[in-house]
Structure formats: C-alpha cells, structure tokens
Design a protein around this motif. Structure first.
Motif, PDB file in Angstrom:
ATOM      1  N   ILE A 111       0.883  -1.162   0.000  1.00  0.00           N
ATOM      2  CA  ILE A 111       0.000   0.000   0.000  1.00  0.00           C
ATOM      3  C   ILE A 111       0.921   1.212   0.000  1.00  0.00           C
ATOM      4  O   ILE A 111       1.648   1.464   0.964  1.00  0.00           O
ATOM      5  CB  ILE A 111      -0.912  -0.003   1.232  1.00  0.00           C
ATOM      6  N   ILE A 112       0.926   1.931  -1.103  1.00  0.00           N
ATOM      7  CA  ILE A 112       1.898   2.995  -1.320  1.00  0.00           C
ATOM      8  C   ILE A 112       1.180   4.343  -1.335  1.00  0.00           C
ATOM      9  O   ILE A 112       0.249   4.553  -2.118  1.00  0.00           O
ATOM     10  CB  ILE A 112       2.657   2.793  -2.645  1.00  0.00           C
ATOM     11  N   TYR A 113       1.593   5.248  -0.458  1.00  0.00           N
ATOM     12  CA  TYR A 113       1.003   6.584  -0.371  1.00  0.00           C
ATOM     13  C   TYR A 113       1.712   7.513  -1.339  1.00  0.00           C
ATOM     14  O   TYR A 113       2.939   7.631  -1.315  1.00  0.00           O
ATOM     15  CB  TYR A 113       1.110   7.116   1.058  1.00  0.00           C
ATOM     16  N   CYS A 114       0.936   8.181  -2.207  1.00  0.00           N
ATOM     17  CA  CYS A 114       1.489   9.020  -3.274  1.00  0.00           C
ATOM     18  C   CYS A 114       0.648  10.274  -3.457  1.00  0.00           C
ATOM     19  O   CYS A 114      -0.445  10.394  -2.917  1.00  0.00           O
ATOM     20  CB  CYS A 114       1.515   8.260  -4.598  1.00  0.00           C
ATOM     21  N   THR A 115       1.178  11.162  -4.293  1.00  0.00           N
ATOM     22  CA  THR A 115       0.404  12.321  -4.727  1.00  0.00           C
ATOM     23  C   THR A 115      -0.330  12.027  -6.024  1.00  0.00           C
ATOM     24  O   THR A 115      -0.962  12.912  -6.592  1.00  0.00           O
ATOM     25  CB  THR A 115       1.325  13.536  -4.926  1.00  0.00           C
ATOM     26  N   PRO A 119      -0.585   4.103 -11.709  1.00  0.00           N
ATOM     27  CA  PRO A 119       0.678   3.368 -11.822  1.00  0.00           C
ATOM     28  C   PRO A 119       1.451   3.816 -13.048  1.00  0.00           C
ATOM     29  O   PRO A 119       0.903   4.427 -13.969  1.00  0.00           O
ATOM     30  CB  PRO A 119       0.220   1.912 -11.939  1.00  0.00           C
ATOM     31  N   GLN A 120       2.726   3.499 -13.050  1.00  0.00           N
ATOM     32  CA  GLN A 120       3.629   3.836 -14.154  1.00  0.00           C
ATOM     33  C   GLN A 120       3.792   5.348 -14.304  1.00  0.00           C
ATOM     34  O   GLN A 120       4.147   5.838 -15.370  1.00  0.00           O
ATOM     35  CB  GLN A 120       3.150   3.209 -15.460  1.00  0.00           C
ATOM     36  N   THR A 121       3.476   6.099 -13.218  1.00  0.00           N
ATOM     37  CA  THR A 121       3.783   7.524 -13.159  1.00  0.00           C
ATOM     38  C   THR A 121       4.576   7.746 -11.876  1.00  0.00           C
ATOM     39  O   THR A 121       4.595   6.894 -10.985  1.00  0.00           O
ATOM     40  CB  THR A 121       2.514   8.390 -13.134  1.00  0.00           C
ATOM     41  N   SER A 122       5.224   8.892 -11.774  1.00  0.00           N
ATOM     42  CA  SER A 122       6.057   9.149 -10.602  1.00  0.00           C
ATOM     43  C   SER A 122       5.212   9.155  -9.334  1.00  0.00           C
ATOM     44  O   SER A 122       4.056   9.568  -9.342  1.00  0.00           O
ATOM     45  CB  SER A 122       6.777  10.490 -10.758  1.00  0.00           C
ATOM     46  N   CYS A 123       5.798   8.683  -8.266  1.00  0.00           N
ATOM     47  CA  CYS A 123       5.107   8.585  -6.973  1.00  0.00           C
ATOM     48  C   CYS A 123       5.838   9.472  -5.979  1.00  0.00           C
ATOM     49  O   CYS A 123       6.913   9.116  -5.498  1.00  0.00           O
ATOM     50  CB  CYS A 123       5.082   7.133  -6.494  1.00  0.00           C
ATOM     51  N   THR A 124       5.288  10.641  -5.700  1.00  0.00           N
ATOM     52  CA  THR A 124       5.899  11.574  -4.764  1.00  0.00           C
ATOM     53  C   THR A 124       5.228  11.419  -3.406  1.00  0.00           C
ATOM     54  O   THR A 124       4.005  11.396  -3.308  1.00  0.00           O
ATOM     55  CB  THR A 124       5.745  13.024  -5.258  1.00  0.00           C
ATOM     56  N   SER A 125       6.028  11.309  -2.356  1.00  0.00           N
ATOM     57  CA  SER A 125       5.492  11.128  -1.011  1.00  0.00           C
ATOM     58  C   SER A 125       6.166  12.089  -0.054  1.00  0.00           C
ATOM     59  O   SER A 125       7.333  12.439  -0.236  1.00  0.00           O
ATOM     60  CB  SER A 125       5.715   9.695  -0.536  1.00  0.00           C
ATOM     61  N   GLY A 126       5.438  12.502   0.950  1.00  0.00           N
ATOM     62  CA  GLY A 126       5.991  13.354   1.995  1.00  0.00           C
ATOM     63  C   GLY A 126       4.957  13.544   3.092  1.00  0.00           C
ATOM     64  O   GLY A 126       3.758  13.421   2.849  1.00  0.00           O
ATOM     65  N   ALA A 127       5.417  13.841   4.293  1.00  0.00           N
ATOM     66  CA  ALA A 127       4.505  13.962   5.429  1.00  0.00           C
ATOM     67  C   ALA A 127       3.456  15.046   5.202  1.00  0.00           C
ATOM     68  O   ALA A 127       2.305  14.909   5.620  1.00  0.00           O
ATOM     69  CB  ALA A 127       5.290  14.250   6.702  1.00  0.00           C
ATOM     70  N   ALA A 128       3.850  16.132   4.550  1.00  0.00           N
ATOM     71  CA  ALA A 128       2.918  17.237   4.355  1.00  0.00           C
ATOM     72  C   ALA A 128       1.823  16.898   3.368  1.00  0.00           C
ATOM     73  O   ALA A 128       0.691  17.362   3.494  1.00  0.00           O
ATOM     74  CB  ALA A 128       3.668  18.476   3.888  1.00  0.00           C
ATOM     75  N   THR A 129       2.133  16.065   2.373  1.00  0.00           N
ATOM     76  CA  THR A 129       1.187  15.814   1.283  1.00  0.00           C
ATOM     77  C   THR A 129       0.546  14.440   1.319  1.00  0.00           C
ATOM     78  O   THR A 129      -0.572  14.260   0.838  1.00  0.00           O
ATOM     79  CB  THR A 129       1.889  15.988  -0.076  1.00  0.00           C
ATOM     80  N   THR A 130       1.218  13.455   1.864  1.00  0.00           N
ATOM     81  CA  THR A 130       0.654  12.101   1.885  1.00  0.00           C
ATOM     82  C   THR A 130       0.678  11.460   3.255  1.00  0.00           C
ATOM     83  O   THR A 130       0.274  10.308   3.416  1.00  0.00           O
ATOM     84  CB  THR A 130       1.398  11.184   0.890  1.00  0.00           C
ATOM     85  N   GLY A 131       1.174  12.135   4.274  1.00  0.00           N
ATOM     86  CA  GLY A 131       1.179  11.594   5.621  1.00  0.00           C
ATOM     87  C   GLY A 131       2.452  10.833   5.938  1.00  0.00           C
ATOM     88  O   GLY A 131       3.439  10.876   5.201  1.00  0.00           O
ATOM     89  N   ASN A 132       2.403  10.103   7.054  1.00  0.00           N
ATOM     90  CA  ASN A 132       3.588   9.392   7.536  1.00  0.00           C
ATOM     91  C   ASN A 132       3.153   8.078   8.176  1.00  0.00           C
ATOM     92  O   ASN A 132       2.352   8.064   9.102  1.00  0.00           O
ATOM     93  CB  ASN A 132       4.336  10.258   8.553  1.00  0.00           C
ATOM     94  N   GLU A 133       3.701   6.982   7.664  1.00  0.00           N
ATOM     95  CA  GLU A 133       3.337   5.641   8.151  1.00  0.00           C
ATOM     96  C   GLU A 133       4.466   5.011   8.969  1.00  0.00           C
ATOM     97  O   GLU A 133       4.448   3.810   9.238  1.00  0.00           O
ATOM     98  CB  GLU A 133       2.976   4.735   6.969  1.00  0.00           C
ATOM     99  N   ARG A 175       8.993   2.219   7.257  1.00  0.00           N
ATOM    100  CA  ARG A 175       8.700   2.966   6.035  1.00  0.00           C
ATOM    101  C   ARG A 175       7.782   4.154   6.320  1.00  0.00           C
ATOM    102  O   ARG A 175       6.815   4.032   7.082  1.00  0.00           O
ATOM    103  CB  ARG A 175       8.046   2.031   5.021  1.00  0.00           C
ATOM    104  N   SER A 176       8.081   5.274   5.674  1.00  0.00           N
ATOM    105  CA  SER A 176       7.296   6.482   5.903  1.00  0.00           C
ATOM    106  C   SER A 176       6.190   6.664   4.873  1.00  0.00           C
ATOM    107  O   SER A 176       5.328   7.522   5.046  1.00  0.00           O
ATOM    108  CB  SER A 176       8.209   7.716   5.893  1.00  0.00           C
ATOM    109  N   ASN A 209      -1.890  11.649   9.277  1.00  0.00           N
ATOM    110  CA  ASN A 209      -2.431  12.200   8.045  1.00  0.00           C
ATOM    111  C   ASN A 209      -1.531  13.322   7.521  1.00  0.00           C
ATOM    112  O   ASN A 209      -0.670  13.826   8.255  1.00  0.00           O
ATOM    113  CB  ASN A 209      -3.832  12.760   8.294  1.00  0.00           C
ATOM    114  N   PRO A 210      -1.728  13.738   6.265  1.00  0.00           N
ATOM    115  CA  PRO A 210      -1.013  14.921   5.776  1.00  0.00           C
ATOM    116  C   PRO A 210      -1.215  16.104   6.724  1.00  0.00           C
ATOM    117  O   PRO A 210      -2.263  16.229   7.375  1.00  0.00           O
ATOM    118  CB  PRO A 210      -1.659  15.180   4.409  1.00  0.00           C
ATOM    119  N   THR A 211      -0.226  16.963   6.821  1.00  0.00           N
ATOM    120  CA  THR A 211      -0.218  17.986   7.867  1.00  0.00           C
ATOM    121  C   THR A 211      -0.988  19.256   7.529  1.00  0.00           C
ATOM    122  O   THR A 211      -1.012  20.179   8.334  1.00  0.00           O
ATOM    123  CB  THR A 211       1.229  18.365   8.217  1.00  0.00           C
TER     124      THR A 211
END
Length: 449
Positions: A111-115, A119-133, A175-176, A209-211
C-alpha cells in the motif's frame, strides 16, 4: 508512446528483407481501397502495441476499493484519543478492495502513499502531502477466501523498489510512505475475495495524516503473487484531510437563590423564587410566653449548575431588644431540645415541613449534620419533632455567624431545585425583659464551579 515504438520498428526493418506483413500491406495497397488499407494498418499496429506494453500491464484492477480514515483532521492535530475522530496525528486507516483475478496466489501486498494514484507515473510522497506511516507496528488482513495464513505487517523486508508503482522510503524496514504485508504461508485465494487491511489507531501504532487541511492524497494498492515482484492485481484510491469545524457553545455559571417566610410557593419547572421576608415568632400577635414554646419557619430555594458543590450559610445575631437579648441556644454535637421557661433562640432544618409539596424538598442538598463541613462537627438536621416539655426536635445557633457565616446545608453535585425549611425556636424565661426583640438573618449560597 506507441507511435514512437512502431516507428522505431519500421526504421529498423527498412534495410532488411521485407517482412510478410509489409508485403501484404503493399499488395493490398495496390489492389484495395484506401479504407481497407487503413483498417489493415490499424490492426497490425494494435498487435504490435500489445507486444510492447510493460510486463506489469496485464495486472487487473481491484474493484470496490476504498480507504477509510478514522479522522480527516490534519496530521498536526492530536485532540482526543488515538484513533478518534479528532486525532489526525494518530489515525487509523482501513483499506478495502475486492480482488479481480480469481484464485490468485497472494504472496505480498504493498500500500503505497502518493500524490498520484496512477501506476507507471512518478510517486511523490511526503509527510505534508501524503502523511507518515513510520509509526506503524502492526496491521491486520482479513476477508473470507483470502489465501495464505499469518498475514502481518512486514517489518523485515528492506525498502523495496516496486517497478512501475513506486519506491518505499524510510531507510530500511521502517517505512514512511508504504505499508507492506506478507503471510507466513502464501496460498491461493478462493475466488475473488474482498480484502480488508486495517492499521494504526493506537497511541504507539498509528498513521499520521497529511499535515495540512483539505489535502487530497492517494494510495496505490498492489497485490503480488510473490515477494513484491510479480503483480497480480492493483488499483488506486483517493482520500483527503478536511478542515476541522470547531463548534463553540457557552454554558454560563448559574445560581438561582431566594429566601422567604410564610408558606412557600410551589417550585414549578422554573424553580420559582420565594417571596416575603417578614417572620413573626410567638402567638397570633407575635408575643412570646414563658409557659409555651413557639416556632416559625422560613425557607430558602436554590438551583445551580455548580459541579463542585454548594454551601448554604446563615449569618446573624440572636434576638435583641436594645441592650437586652434572648440567649442563643448555642452549639452542641447533636443539638439542644426546647425548654419552655428558659430563654432560648435557635434554628435547624425541618425535614418534616412539606407544606403540601412546596415546603422542604432536598434532593441534592443535605443538612449539615456532623460531616465536618467547614470544620464543624454538629448537626442542623434535627429540626423535625416536638418542642414542648423537652421535645424531640434539636436546635443550634452560632452567634459568631454574624461575622463568620455558619454552613447549614451542603450539596456535592449540581442542584436542580431544592427548598430548605428552617425552623426557628423562641423561648423566654420569667425574667426576660419586655420589649420588641428582633434579628436579621441572612442566608448565603456559595457554589463552587
């Protein structure tokens, strides 16, 4: 993309012997119509395109997929317990989906948190935009027909790169931006089960959750038949934080308190205030006799939302006429009985004075009866009973209450509407000087909020 790849193949084959497909196209073009030629070309293009799609493109899309958040509050808010609707910092997430491929073996799930959910596109993640696991320590996988046993959060596999779907971040097994799950024993599903994966919601095991408020984020769901390599089914879902609506309503401190003499009014639903403050103690003319004991009643009524208790005090001197006075009955552990022919002035709570339902009615209040309220160890609860020839009623009076009010009743909870009946005793001796004897007694309600 497909045109570029078809073009590349065409260029590669120009300097070689013409292929069977090319000879057919040329022959058809010489003999047939333009429309027929176009149809043949599109058919060949489609066949070639199928050969050129990436290896994971055959994966089917899971259905009925969803992501449920225990709270949509942003990840900086930690109001309330972990997993509650107001705590976005320590949230619980639940992913639910139905497999598309019947009887598939499930070897792992990512389960991958992205913006982006695609699939087959870039997956950008960060605490501000997709949270922290990164604070997860466990997860559950459930569903009728789900293959394998011992499903649990994968805390041993180093962050994998999942081709065409994203990279797990965190620097190892914590993993974050990913939640990885594996069974101890993989096995084939029964049909196409609905899978529920729940994680977080506890003080030491949570998703943040995202901040920021009103932030949309996505989860890519990828099911593998092996260890995060061969994709069976996949899909994406969207979720969002929402601004917390802070509702404010004010409840002010309340105190309704009144004092009256004579027959009290019924309290009614509004806890109606008492009236009349003049009280005559004696016979019908207000005259005392040394051969008879006399009594009279006044009342206090109170309602308050004070949660931490309420004390009702009295304050006043004994009966006086100029320099003369009727002696206070004083204070005793259990009170003092009436003695006609002896000068006495006292008071107590009369629990028998119901006045047809509008007199004494304590529900939350109680007479101060030796519970050491404010340091006192004597009772005001014994005002019911007879007052002739000694009698059964007991009275108290503290002349020091004139400067230091004395507690006569107490409540430890809010008071809905209580009425207190105070019974006064007046006795004189044969030597009591004539005169008009008076006193002013004040009752004070002190609620603690």
């Amino acid at each position: 993309m497909l045109r570029a790849k078809v073009g590349a193949i065409t260029i590669t084959k120009k300097n070689k012997v013409k292929s069977k497909h090319m000879r057919l196209i040329q022959n058809f073009a010489r003999r047939g119509s333009f429309l027929g030629f176009t149809a043949m070309l599109l058919a060949l293009w489609g066949a070639t395109s199928l050969l050129l799609l990436p290896g994971n493109a055959h994966a089917a899309m899971v259905t009925s997929r969803s992501l449920t958040l225990s709270s949509s509050a942003n990840g900086s808010l930690a109001t309330g317990a972990a997993g509650s609707g107001t705590n976005g910092q320590q949230a619980k997430h639940t992913v639910k989906f139905t497999m598309a491929t019947s009887g598939a073996t499930m070897g792992s799930i990512a389960i991958i948190y992205c913006t982006s959910p695609i699939p087959q596109t870039s997956c950008t993640s960060g605490a501000a935009t997709t949270g922290n696991e990164a604070n997860l320590t466990s997860a559950t996988v459930s569903g009728t027909g789900v293959g394998g046993s011992g499903w649990a959060l994968d805390t041993t596999t180093t962050d994998p790169t999942i081709t065409n779907y994203g990279t797990c971040n965190g620097g190892g097994t914590v993993r974050s931006n990913c939640v990885l799950l594996k069974p101890t024993s993989p096995a084939a599903n029964t049909g196409t089960p609905t899978v529920t994966i729940a994680y977080g919601g506890a003080a030491g095991n949570y998703v943040s959750n995202p901040t920021a408020d009103n932030t949309t984020f996505y989860v890519r769901i990828v099911v593998f038949s092996d260890n995060y390599t061969t994709v069976v089914d996949n899909g994406g879902v969207a979720a969002s934080t929402g601004a917390t609506i802070n509702v404010t309503a004010k409840v002010q401190e309340t105190l309704n308190f009144s004092v009256g003499a004579g027959a009290p009014t019924a309290p009614s639903t509004t806890c109606a205030a008492l009236t009349n403050s003049a009280l005559a103690l004696g016979d019908t003319n207000g005259v005392l006799s040394f051969t008879t004991a006399y009594d009279a009643h006044s009342y206090f009524r109170v309602s308050t939302n004070a949660n931490n208790g309420t004390l009702i005090y009295y304050s006043g001197d004994t009966l006086k006429s100029g320099a003369n006075s009727i002696a206070s009955i004083g204070l005793a552990a259990s009170g003092t009985s009436s003695t006609p022919g002896t000068a006495q002035f006292g008071l107590a709570i009369d629990t028998s004075d119901t006045q047809a339902g509008s007199g004494y009615s304590f529900t939350n209040l109680a007479a101060n009866n030796g519970s050491n309220v404010a340091g006192h160890a004597y009772t005001y609860a014994s005002g019911a009973g007879t007052i002739t020839n000694g009698g059964t009623a007991k009275f108290q009076y503290d002349v020091n209450s004139l400067t230091t009010p004395d507690p006569i009743a107490v409540a430890t909870t809010p008071i809905i509407c209580d009425t207190g009946s105070v019974r006064y005793l007046g006795n004189i001796s044969t030597t009591t000087p004539p005169g008009i004897y008076t006193t002013a007694i004040t009752y004070i309600a002190v609620p603690t909020y």
